[in-house]
Design a protein around this motif. Sequence first.
Motif, PDB file in Angstrom:
ATOM      1  N   LEU A   1      10.057  56.190  75.186  1.00 48.56           N
ATOM      2  CA  LEU A   1       9.038  57.010  74.518  1.00 48.56           C
ATOM      3  C   LEU A   1       8.118  57.646  75.538  1.00 48.56           C
ATOM      4  O   LEU A   1       7.696  56.982  76.502  1.00 48.56           O
ATOM      5  N   ALA A   2       7.846  58.920  75.315  1.00 43.47           N
ATOM      6  CA  ALA A   2       6.861  59.620  76.138  1.00 43.47           C
ATOM      7  C   ALA A   2       5.659  59.924  75.260  1.00 43.47           C
ATOM      8  O   ALA A   2       5.803  60.186  74.061  1.00 43.47           O
ATOM      9  N   ARG A   3       4.483  59.857  75.878  1.00 42.58           N
ATOM     10  CA  ARG A   3       3.271  60.327  75.181  1.00 42.58           C
ATOM     11  C   ARG A   3       2.628  61.346  76.106  1.00 42.58           C
ATOM     12  O   ARG A   3       2.332  61.031  77.258  1.00 42.58           O
ATOM     13  N   ASP A   4       2.462  62.528  75.611  1.00 37.92           N
ATOM     14  CA  ASP A   4       1.932  63.634  76.424  1.00 37.92           C
ATOM     15  C   ASP A   4       2.705  63.752  77.742  1.00 37.92           C
ATOM     16  O   ASP A   4       2.119  63.932  78.816  1.00 37.92           O
ATOM     17  N   GLY A   5       4.012  63.565  77.666  1.00 41.40           N
ATOM     18  CA  GLY A   5       4.884  63.766  78.825  1.00 41.40           C
ATOM     19  C   GLY A   5       5.063  62.563  79.725  1.00 41.40           C
ATOM     20  O   GLY A   5       5.890  62.579  80.640  1.00 41.40           O
ATOM     21  N   GLU A   6       4.297  61.496  79.507  1.00 37.63           N
ATOM     22  CA  GLU A   6       4.363  60.307  80.374  1.00 37.63           C
ATOM     23  C   GLU A   6       5.189  59.202  79.731  1.00 37.63           C
ATOM     24  O   GLU A   6       5.089  58.980  78.517  1.00 37.63           O
ATOM     25  N   PRO A   7       5.968  58.441  80.531  1.00 40.98           N
ATOM     26  CA  PRO A   7       6.716  57.302  79.970  1.00 40.98           C
ATOM     27  C   PRO A   7       5.747  56.206  79.525  1.00 40.98           C
ATOM     28  O   PRO A   7       4.941  55.741  80.328  1.00 40.98           O
ATOM     29  N   VAL A   8       5.808  55.812  78.240  1.00 41.75           N
ATOM     30  CA  VAL A   8       4.838  54.818  77.741  1.00 41.75           C
ATOM     31  C   VAL A   8       5.479  53.611  77.061  1.00 41.75           C
ATOM     32  O   VAL A   8       4.800  52.604  76.838  1.00 41.75           O
ATOM     33  N   ALA A   9       6.747  53.708  76.696  1.00 41.07           N
ATOM     34  CA  ALA A   9       7.375  52.548  76.061  1.00 41.07           C
ATOM     35  C   ALA A   9       8.879  52.678  76.168  1.00 41.07           C
ATOM     36  O   ALA A   9       9.416  53.772  76.366  1.00 41.07           O
TER      37      ALA A   9
END
Length: 267
Positions: A116-124
């Motif tokens: 999962l990405a949030r605002d382009g960053e790997p977060v999960a």
Amino acid sequence: MAPEHRGEADPLQARLAAAEKLARRAGTKARAFFLDRDTLHPISKSDSQDLVSEADRGIEAWLRRQIARQFPLDGIVGEEEATTEGSSGFVWVIDPIDGTMPFLVGQPNWTVSIGLARDGEPVAGAIHAPMLRETYTAAAGGGARLNGHPLAMNLDWNVASTTIGFGATQKASPQEAGAFVEALYREGGVLFRVGSGALMLAYVAANRLAGYYDPTLHCWDCWAGIVLIREAGGVATFDGDFGNPGPIWAGNRQVHDTLRRLSGAAA
Ligand code: IPD
Ligand code: CA
Ligand code: CA
């Protein structure tokens, strides 16, 4: 909290829980195909070792339907279908079967990888290896786990401490692949390869490998693994993006930096 997430208790935790469940359910479906793999009709996508079968396509389509039903505003980037644009800031980065070649020839080392990405960053991320009965999960700030047990990377290892995962496929330049192998062996390192980038990243997070380098990986191969590495205390750098493959280096800080040097990357 952004308006699109009002009413969700914790948008990231909700997605991590869903990703884990979906990875397990997709793994059960993939396992059924695997046990009956002689009936599949694999075709080559770009070269003789880049294959796809109805298992990859069917499972990605199923995953996309589930994600769209549960999180209709999220985007989806996957290996086998065009990108679905979203508006929530979250993007699911999915590989229905990472390790299609091992899968098709009957090796157990393949995974379902959901990042999962949030605002382009790997977060999960959730990486499930059905035949190995292993599920790796991680979310930013929440640590990394293998079957629920916390993972903490060995911070003292160097590239000679144990084996190094290397993922080069036919897409890699033979000269660069050869130069990296020579440089690694000069440094006292030894190679390991299982044919699933996601699984090799998970193995680094679990201290089964000292590090991992692949000159050309796609985001769906490594997105979940990047979160695992970082949450287990390691360092991962990916020079690709949603649209383009790129090299990836992973390990503890020392191993990561050495792998970059050995591969000829800028410090
Ligand atoms: C492949 C695996 C392999 C890596 C390749 C990927 P696929 O994914 O992750 O380890 O070296 O670059 O394409 O095609 O089996 O999903
Ligand atoms: Ca893959
Ligand atoms: Ca795949």
